[in-house]
Design a protein around this motif. Structure first.
Motif, PDB file in Angstrom:
ATOM      1  N   LYS A  92       0.834  -1.200   0.000  1.00 48.40           N
ATOM      2  CA  LYS A  92       0.000   0.000   0.000  1.00 48.40           C
ATOM      3  C   LYS A  92       0.868   1.249   0.000  1.00 48.40           C
ATOM      4  N   ALA A  93       1.944   1.251   0.766  1.00 45.57           N
ATOM      5  CA  ALA A  93       2.847   2.397   0.800  1.00 45.57           C
ATOM      6  C   ALA A  93       3.445   2.652  -0.583  1.00 45.57           C
ATOM      7  N   GLU A  94       3.815   1.586  -1.275  1.00 44.16           N
ATOM      8  CA  GLU A  94       4.366   1.726  -2.630  1.00 44.16           C
ATOM      9  C   GLU A  94       3.308   2.253  -3.592  1.00 44.16           C
ATOM     10  N   ALA A  95       2.097   1.736  -3.504  1.00 43.11           N
ATOM     11  CA  ALA A  95       1.014   2.206  -4.366  1.00 43.11           C
ATOM     12  C   ALA A  95       0.695   3.671  -4.078  1.00 43.11           C
ATOM     13  N   GLN A 107     -15.758   2.574 -15.100  1.00 47.47           N
ATOM     14  CA  GLN A 107     -15.283   1.571 -14.143  1.00 47.47           C
ATOM     15  C   GLN A 107     -15.170   2.178 -12.747  1.00 47.47           C
ATOM     16  N   SER A 108     -14.648   3.391 -12.691  1.00 47.08           N
ATOM     17  CA  SER A 108     -14.518   4.089 -11.414  1.00 47.08           C
ATOM     18  C   SER A 108     -15.890   4.331 -10.790  1.00 47.08           C
ATOM     19  N   LEU A 109     -16.837   4.743 -11.618  1.00 48.50           N
ATOM     20  CA  LEU A 109     -18.195   5.019 -11.141  1.00 48.50           C
ATOM     21  C   LEU A 109     -18.823   3.785 -10.502  1.00 48.50           C
ATOM     22  N   VAL A 110     -18.650   2.637 -11.119  1.00 50.12           N
ATOM     23  CA  VAL A 110     -19.228   1.393 -10.585  1.00 50.12           C
ATOM     24  C   VAL A 110     -18.704   1.143  -9.168  1.00 50.12           C
ATOM     25  N   ILE A 111     -17.408   1.281  -8.985  1.00 49.81           N
ATOM     26  CA  ILE A 111     -16.817   1.025  -7.664  1.00 49.81           C
ATOM     27  C   ILE A 111     -17.257   2.085  -6.664  1.00 49.81           C
ATOM     28  N   LYS A 112     -17.281   3.339  -7.079  1.00 48.69           N
ATOM     29  CA  LYS A 112     -17.691   4.408  -6.170  1.00 48.69           C
ATOM     30  C   LYS A 112     -19.118   4.197  -5.690  1.00 48.69           C
ATOM     31  N   ARG A 113     -19.972   3.700  -6.565  1.00 46.85           N
ATOM     32  CA  ARG A 113     -21.339   3.374  -6.148  1.00 46.85           C
ATOM     33  C   ARG A 113     -21.339   2.216  -5.154  1.00 46.85           C
ATOM     34  N   GLU A 114     -20.538   1.185  -5.442  1.00 40.68           N
ATOM     35  CA  GLU A 114     -20.485   0.010  -4.572  1.00 40.68           C
ATOM     36  C   GLU A 114     -20.026   0.368  -3.160  1.00 40.68           C
ATOM     37  N   SER A 141       2.415   5.448 -14.009  1.00 40.87           N
ATOM     38  CA  SER A 141       2.427   5.401 -12.542  1.00 40.87           C
ATOM     39  C   SER A 141       1.067   4.996 -11.992  1.00 40.87           C
ATOM     40  N   TRP A 142      -0.009   5.554 -12.564  1.00 46.67           N
ATOM     41  CA  TRP A 142      -1.348   5.186 -12.094  1.00 46.67           C
ATOM     42  C   TRP A 142      -1.658   3.726 -12.385  1.00 46.67           C
ATOM     43  N   GLU A 143      -1.209   3.227 -13.533  1.00 47.18           N
ATOM     44  CA  GLU A 143      -1.441   1.823 -13.849  1.00 47.18           C
ATOM     45  C   GLU A 143      -0.730   0.911 -12.854  1.00 47.18           C
ATOM     46  N   GLN A 144       0.499   1.275 -12.487  1.00 51.80           N
ATOM     47  CA  GLN A 144       1.233   0.479 -11.499  1.00 51.80           C
ATOM     48  C   GLN A 144       0.535   0.528 -10.145  1.00 51.80           C
ATOM     49  N   ALA A 145       0.086   1.707  -9.757  1.00 53.19           N
ATOM     50  CA  ALA A 145      -0.632   1.842  -8.482  1.00 53.19           C
ATOM     51  C   ALA A 145      -1.913   1.023  -8.511  1.00 53.19           C
ATOM     52  N   LEU A 146      -2.636   1.089  -9.623  1.00 53.37           N
ATOM     53  CA  LEU A 146      -3.882   0.337  -9.761  1.00 53.37           C
ATOM     54  C   LEU A 146      -3.640  -1.166  -9.593  1.00 53.37           C
ATOM     55  N   THR A 147      -2.596  -1.662 -10.196  1.00 52.07           N
ATOM     56  CA  THR A 147      -2.272  -3.086 -10.080  1.00 52.07           C
ATOM     57  C   THR A 147      -2.099  -3.486  -8.612  1.00 52.07           C
ATOM     58  N   ILE A 148      -1.406  -2.657  -7.869  1.00 45.27           N
ATOM     59  CA  ILE A 148      -1.175  -2.967  -6.449  1.00 45.27           C
ATOM     60  C   ILE A 148      -2.479  -2.860  -5.657  1.00 45.27           C
ATOM     61  N   TYR A 149      -3.257  -1.801  -5.900  1.00 48.70           N
ATOM     62  CA  TYR A 149      -4.515  -1.656  -5.173  1.00 48.70           C
ATOM     63  C   TYR A 149      -5.450  -2.833  -5.448  1.00 48.70           C
ATOM     64  N   LEU A 150      -5.424  -3.341  -6.690  1.00 47.83           N
ATOM     65  CA  LEU A 150      -6.219  -4.529  -7.007  1.00 47.83           C
ATOM     66  C   LEU A 150      -5.733  -5.740  -6.207  1.00 47.83           C
ATOM     67  N   GLU A 151      -4.413  -5.897  -6.115  1.00 45.87           N
ATOM     68  CA  GLU A 151      -3.839  -7.035  -5.385  1.00 45.87           C
ATOM     69  C   GLU A 151      -4.195  -7.021  -3.904  1.00 45.87           C
ATOM     70  N   ILE A 152      -4.181  -5.828  -3.313  1.00 49.13           N
ATOM     71  CA  ILE A 152      -4.424  -5.756  -1.869  1.00 49.13           C
ATOM     72  C   ILE A 152      -5.889  -5.514  -1.532  1.00 49.13           C
ATOM     73  N   GLY A 153      -6.726  -5.316  -2.561  1.00 42.94           N
ATOM     74  CA  GLY A 153      -8.156  -5.175  -2.334  1.00 42.94           C
ATOM     75  C   GLY A 153      -8.584  -3.829  -1.787  1.00 42.94           C
ATOM     76  N   ALA A 175     -10.734   2.745  -7.266  1.00 42.34           N
ATOM     77  CA  ALA A 175     -11.638   3.664  -7.961  1.00 42.34           C
ATOM     78  C   ALA A 175     -10.947   4.980  -8.285  1.00 42.34           C
ATOM     79  N   ALA A 176     -10.168   5.488  -7.341  1.00 40.11           N
ATOM     80  CA  ALA A 176      -9.440   6.740  -7.571  1.00 40.11           C
ATOM     81  C   ALA A 176      -8.445   6.583  -8.718  1.00 40.11           C
ATOM     82  N   SER A 177      -7.743   5.468  -8.736  1.00 36.57           N
ATOM     83  CA  SER A 177      -6.765   5.230  -9.806  1.00 36.57           C
ATOM     84  C   SER A 177      -7.447   5.126 -11.166  1.00 36.57           C
ATOM     85  N   LEU A 178      -8.568   4.435 -11.210  1.00 32.91           N
ATOM     86  CA  LEU A 178      -9.315   4.325 -12.465  1.00 32.91           C
ATOM     87  C   LEU A 178      -9.786   5.697 -12.942  1.00 32.91           C
ATOM     88  N   GLY A 179     -10.296   6.492 -12.017  1.00 37.46           N
ATOM     89  CA  GLY A 179     -10.726   7.841 -12.374  1.00 37.46           C
ATOM     90  C   GLY A 179      -9.568   8.701 -12.862  1.00 37.46           C
TER      91      GLY A 179
END
Length: 156
Positions: A22-25, A90-97, A47-59, A65-69
């Motif tokens: 999370k710190a790296e992301a 994609q970001s909107l779907v998660i923000k709603r969830e 950079s955002w794509e790399q962060a997104l990959t990590i956020y996906l891994e750690i849930g 959602a922020a990275s997608l936006g």
């Protein structure tokens, strides 16, 4: 007793690894924001794509959602409006969830901007009106002003 200690040690190790990820992301997200501010859009995408990959891994759904936006904003800045729309949706779907009403309103606003850029004014108006409704509903006066301005630009 020994198995219990091993399981506990493994869980602690997994927890610490997630904290490090999370710190790296978060570092990548901050880096991407800085790159975006100085119009280094392609670099910010990486950079955002790399962060997104990590956020996906750690849930971490909120940061996902922020990275997608943010990816949507970068593609918008590069004039790739269809890709921007895809990421904002994609970001909107998660923000709603996750119940992020402010983020939901902003996602609608970004979608409105992208559709305006494509010349699809009726769709742009629909999305901006949804943004405006959410801003009014949650008492976000700054958001309300922004989305009223955006609607005015579309009508213009």
């Amino acid at each position: 007793m020994f198995n219990w200690v091993k399981k506990l040690a493994r869980r602690v190790g997994d927890f610490l690894a997630k904290i490090e990820q999370k710190a790296e992301a978060d570092r990548l997200l901050k880096q991407a924001n800085q790159q975006y501010k100085i119009s280094q859009f392609r670099e910010s995408l990486q950079s955002w794509e790399q962060a997104l990959t990590i956020y996906l891994e750690i849930g971490n759904r909120q940061k996902e959602a922020a990275s997608l936006g943010n990816l949507g904003c970068a593609y918008y800045s590069l004039g790739q409006y269809d890709r921007a729309i895809d990421f904002h949706q994609q970001s909107l779907v998660i923000k709603r969830e996750i119940g992020d009403r402010v983020g939901e309103g902003h996602a609608f606003g970004h979608l409105g901007n992208a559709y305006q850029s494509l010349g699809q004014y009726n769709r742009a108006i629909d999305f901006c009106q949804q943004s405006l409704e959410i801003s009014r509903e949650i008492g976000d006066r700054q958001g309300e002003a922004i989305f009223l301005n955006n609607l005015g630009l579309i009508f213009f």
